[in-house]
Design an enzyme around this catalytic site. Structure first.
Site, PDB file in Angstrom:
ATOM      1  N   ASP A 106       0.865  -0.944   0.150  1.00  0.00           N
ATOM      2  CA  ASP A 106       0.025  -0.010  -0.187  1.00  0.00           C
ATOM      3  C   ASP A 106       1.000   1.437   0.124  1.00  0.00           C
ATOM      4  OD1 ASP A 106      -1.852   1.912   0.476  1.00  0.00           O
ATOM      5  OD2 ASP A 106      -2.992   0.685   2.097  1.00  0.00           O
ATOM      6  N   ASP A 198      -3.044   2.276  -6.115  1.00  0.00           N
ATOM      7  CA  ASP A 198      -1.711   2.395  -5.347  1.00  0.00           C
ATOM      8  C   ASP A 198      -1.508   1.156  -4.044  1.00  0.00           C
ATOM      9  OD1 ASP A 198      -4.176   2.937  -3.814  1.00  0.00           O
ATOM     10  OD2 ASP A 198      -2.954   4.298  -2.352  1.00  0.00           O
ATOM     11  N   GLU A 199      -2.360   0.249  -4.685  1.00  0.00           N
ATOM     12  CA  GLU A 199      -2.247  -0.725  -3.761  1.00  0.00           C
ATOM     13  C   GLU A 199      -2.271  -2.161  -4.394  1.00  0.00           C
ATOM     14  OE1 GLU A 199      -5.415  -1.592  -0.732  1.00  0.00           O
ATOM     15  OE2 GLU A 199      -5.789   0.384  -1.237  1.00  0.00           O
TER      16      GLU A 199
END
Length: 619
Positions: A106, A198-199
Site C-alpha cells: 500500500d 496504489d495498492e
DNA sequence: CAAAGCAAA
DNA sequence: CGCGTTTGCTTTG
C-alpha cells in the site's frame, strides 16, 4: 464547549459526522476534539440534518434488533448453541491454510507524495490534494496530524488546519507512477492483484522459494526497489491470507512493514484485541450494529457466539467466525474477468429547482455516459436514474428494455421520463447507470468463433475472461470469484486512499468445498460467509429460530447464476430450467438471463399482489 | 424487476 | 460558504 444535546446520544452522530475514514490514524492525539470541531462546522447545514436523520434511523433499527435479541435469548439453550458453534469453529480451524505467503502493499499517501515529488517545497508542510470547495482525495501526513483526512470537505480541513495548502490533482502523473510500481510488484508475483492504483495483493511464496529469501527480506527488498525507482514509499503487510495482510500493511505505516507469524495461536491472539472496524467489509454501520450487542473487538465475537448464531441473519455468523479466527482467502489472481456489472456517470451541483437547468445537467450526464460506454464497448438493458434532493436524500428509479441501450438520446429521454415522474424536485445531484450489460467487444472472442478467428489479439481493449475452476478441490480457502475492475483510463475523480484502512476486496467464503456441508452445522441460512452486510430492517421475530436442526437447507435456493456454468462451447444445460441447448457461451447467457428475469418477474408480481404501502416522504 | 443501503477505492 | 464518484453486492418489496 457545546453543551451535551438534550435529546439523546450525540456521540454516535458526532462520530458519524467525522466521516467513514476515521479508523486508524494513530496520528491525531485527540480525535474527540477533532470530531467536535467537525460537528460544529457542520451544524445547521442540510448535510448535518441528513446525517442526523440517518443516525436516528440506525438507532431505531438497533433498538429493534436488541428487542429481538431479548426474545431470542429468553428461551434459548445457550450452552447447546455454543457447542454447535464450537463445532463450526473446529471445522473452520481444520481448514486453515498457512502455506501461502500473502503480501498487501500500500503506497503511503500516494497522491500527496507524488505531488511532493514534483514540488519539493511541499515537504514537511501540511497540504491536501483537492480544493477548498471540494473534498480532499489525500492529505499529507503533516496535515493528518491536525485531523485533515481524505474524503473530508476542504473547508472543514481548513478549519482543522488553518495553514493547510491545497494542491491540484494530476491524474496523469499518478497513473504513470502507478504503472511503475505495479511493474515492480509484478516481478515478485506475475499474478498479483492490483486493488486500485496504489495498492495490491501478492503471493510471494514461489518467489521466496526460488530466491531463497525470507518473506521479510523479500518484501524489504521490494519496498526498497520502489523507493529507489520512484522516490515513493510503500508499506506492506505479510500474512497467510489477504484479510490479515491488509490489516498488517497498516500496522507500520508509513514506510514500514509488518510480518504476522504464520502460527495459529499468534494469529488468533492478534485478532483478539483488534477492533472489528479494522476488518475489511465492516464499515461504520456494521460497527455500530455489532457494538450494540457488545462486540467491539474480534475477540468479542467468540464471547457472543450464541447471540450471533441466533441472529445470524443480521450478523452473518460464518463470516464473523472466520474473522475471529483470522481465516480468509489466500487466493491472489490477476483480474480475472471483464465481467463488468454496471457503468454509470453522475454529477453534483449546487441545488437546482429549475426544470430546464436540471435537464441540462441530465443531458450532460447522458452524454458522458454514452461516451464512456462507447469508449469501453458496452450496452445495457436497464437504466437507473439516481438523484439526490437538496436534503441529501438519495433515490433511484429504473427502467428496463427489451433491447440494448447505449445512445445518448435513449439515455437522456429515459432519464427524463423517470425524472419527470417525480417532478417537482430540487436536486443537488443527478446520475445515470446502465446495468445488465452486454460486452460489445467480446462477442467474437467468445465461444467457438474464437477457434476460427486467429485474428491478432491486438485489440487495444480488454482481455477476455479466463475462468478456471478446477482448484475448487484444492482445499483451504479459495475465492468464489474475485472481482476486479480495470482500465482506469477515465479514472474516477477520487480514490480515497491512504490511511483509511479501506478495503480490499473481501474474501469469499464459498461454502462449497470448505467447511459448511460436512459436519452437522445447525443454522446455516444461505448466508454467505461473505462480508456481513447484515443490514435488513427490523422484522417481526418469526419464531422459526431453531438453530438446532442439524439439516442444512441447501436445496431450496435460487441458483446463483454466477456459480454454475462456465465457458461452454457445445451443449450445455441451463442451470435454471434445465433445458439442454447447443449454443455458445453468449447463447447460454442470454437464455439464462431470460430464465432468471422470467422468474424474477413472476416473483415480483406475486409479491406485489399484497401491497405494502411503505413509500415515504419525499418532496 | 425495482429500490434502498452499505462498503470500498 | 457550498460534504465526491464509480462499482459491487445484499436485502427487501
Amino acid at each position: 464547549m457545546p453543551a451535551p444535546e438534550a435529546s439523546q446520544d450525540t456521540a454516535s452522530l458526532v462520530k458519524r459526522l467525522a466521516g467513514p475514514s476515521v479508523t486508524k490514524a494513530g496520528l491525531a492525539k485527540d480525535q474527540t476534539e477533532i470530531n467536535q470541531i467537525i460537528a460544529e462546522a457542520s451544524k445547521g447545514s442540510k448535510f448535518y440534518d441528513n446525517e442526523k436523520r440517518k443516525d436516528k434511523d440506525l438507532t431505531e433499527r438497533i433498538a429493534g434488533i436488541l428487542k429481538q435479541r431479548g426474545d431470542l435469548l429468553r428461551n434459548a439453550d445457550i450452552p447447546k448453541i455454543e457447542r454447535t458453534v464450537d463445532h463450526m469453529i473446529a471445522d473452520l480451524e481444520a481448514h486453515r491454510d498457512l502455506t501461502q505467503i500473502i503480501v498487501h502493499v500500500d503506497m503511503d499517501a500516494f497522491y500527496a507524495n507524488v505531488e511532493m515529488l514534483d514540488n519539493p517545497s511541499l515537504a514537511g508542510k501540511p497540504f491536501g490534494v483537492g480544493h477548498l470547495h471540494g473534498v480532499l482525495t489525500t492529505a499529507s501526513y503533516e496535515a493528518r496530524k491536525y485531523g485533515a483526512r481524505s474524503g473530508m470537505p476542504g473547508f472543514i480541513a481548513k478549519k482543522l488546519c488553518p495553514d493547510l495548502i491545497f494542491v491540484d490533482m494530476h491524474f496523469k502523473r499518478y497513473s504513470e507512477m502507478s504503472d511503475v510500481i505495479m511493474a515492480i510488484f509484478k516481478q515478485y508475483d506475475p499474478n498479483m492483484y492490483p486493488a486500485g492504483c496504489d495498492e495490491g495483493y501478492l503471493n510471494i511464496t514461489k518467489y521466496c522459494e526460488e530466491h531463497s529469501l525470507s518473506a521479510e527480506n523479500c518484501v524489504q527488498e521490494m519496498r526498497e526497489r520502489v523507493r529507489r525507482e520512484t522516490n515513493l514509499t510503500v508499506s506492506a503487510g505479510i500474512a497467510p491470507n489477504k484479510m490479515l495482510a491488509k490489516i498488517c500493511s497498516d500496522k507500520n505505516k508509513p514506510n514500514g512493514q509488518f510480518h504476522l507469524p504464520f502460527d495459529r495461536n499468534a494469529i488468533v491472539s492478534f485478532m483478539h484485541d483488534l477492533s472489528i472496524r479494522k476488518i475489511p467489509g465492516i464499515g461504520r454501520v456494521n460497527e455500530r450494529l455489532l457494538e450494540s450487542i457488545g462486540i467491539k473487538t474480534c475477540g468479542d465475537i467468540y464471547t457472543y457466539r450464541a447471540t450471533l448464531c441466533l441472529m445470524d441473519k443480521y450478523f452473518g455468523l460464518q463470516f464473523l467466525l472466520r474473522t475471529h479466527l483470522g481465516i480468509a482467502s489466500n487466493s491472489v489472481q490477476p483480474v480475472q474477468r471483464e465481467e463488468r456489472k454496471s457503468i454509470g456517470a453522475e454529477r453534483t451541483f449546487s441545488p437546482l429547482g429549475d426544470k430546464e437547468q436540471i435537464l441540462k445537467k441530465l443531458e450532460e450526464v447522458a452524454l458522458e455516459l454514452e461516451s464512456d460506454m462507447q469508449k469501453s464497448g458496452w450496452a445495457g438493458r436497464t437504466l437507473t436514474l439516481k438523484y439526490k434532493l437538496d436534503t441529501y436524500q438519495v433515490f433511484t428509479r429504473a427502467k428496463s428494455f427489451d433491447r440494448w441501450i447505449s445512445k445518448k438520446d435513449d439515455l437522456f429521454s429515459t432519464g427524463k421520463e423517470l425524472l419527470m415522474h417525480e417532478w417537482p424536485v430540487k436536486l443537488r445531484l443527478i446520475g445515470l447507470r446502465m446495468t445488465k450489460l452486454k460486452d460489445l467487444r467480446a462477442t467474437e472472442d467468445k465461444g467457438i468463433k474464437r477457434f476460427f478467428s486467429a485474428a491478432g489479439p491486438s485489440s487495444p481493449g480488454k482481455r477476455q475472461k479466463i475462468e478456471r475452476r478446477e482448484d475448487l478441490e484444492s482445499e483451504g480457502e479459495l475465492d468464489a470469484a474475485d472481482e476486479a475492475r480495470e482500465d482506469y483510463e477515465s479514472m474516477p475523480g477520487y480514490e480515497e486512499h491512504e490511511f483509511e484502512e479501506a478495503g480490499l476486496e473481501i474474501e469469499i467464503p464459498d461454502d462449497l468445498a470448505t467447511g459448511a456441508s460436512s459436519s452437522g452445522q445447525a443454522l446455516r441460512p444461505a448466508s454467505h460467509a461473505k462480508p456481513p452486510s447484515f443490514l435488513s430492517h427490523t422484522k417481526p421475530a418469526s419464531s422459526s429460530s431453531k438453530p438446532v436442526s442439524t439439516k442444512p437447507r441447501s436445496s431450496a435456493h435460487k441458483p446463483r447464476s454466477a456459480a454454475a456454468p462456465k465457458e461452454g462451447v457445445r451443449s450445455c444445460i441451463c442451470p435454471i430450467c434445465g433445458k439442454i441447448m447447443d449454443t455458445d457461451n453468449s447463447g447460454l447467457n442470454a437464455h439464462v438471463d431470460f430464465c432468471l428475469s422470467r422468474g424474477a418477474i413472476l416473483e415480483a408480481q406475486v409479491q406485489s399482489l399484497n401491497p405494502q404501502e411503505r413509500k415515504g416522504k419525499k418532496r
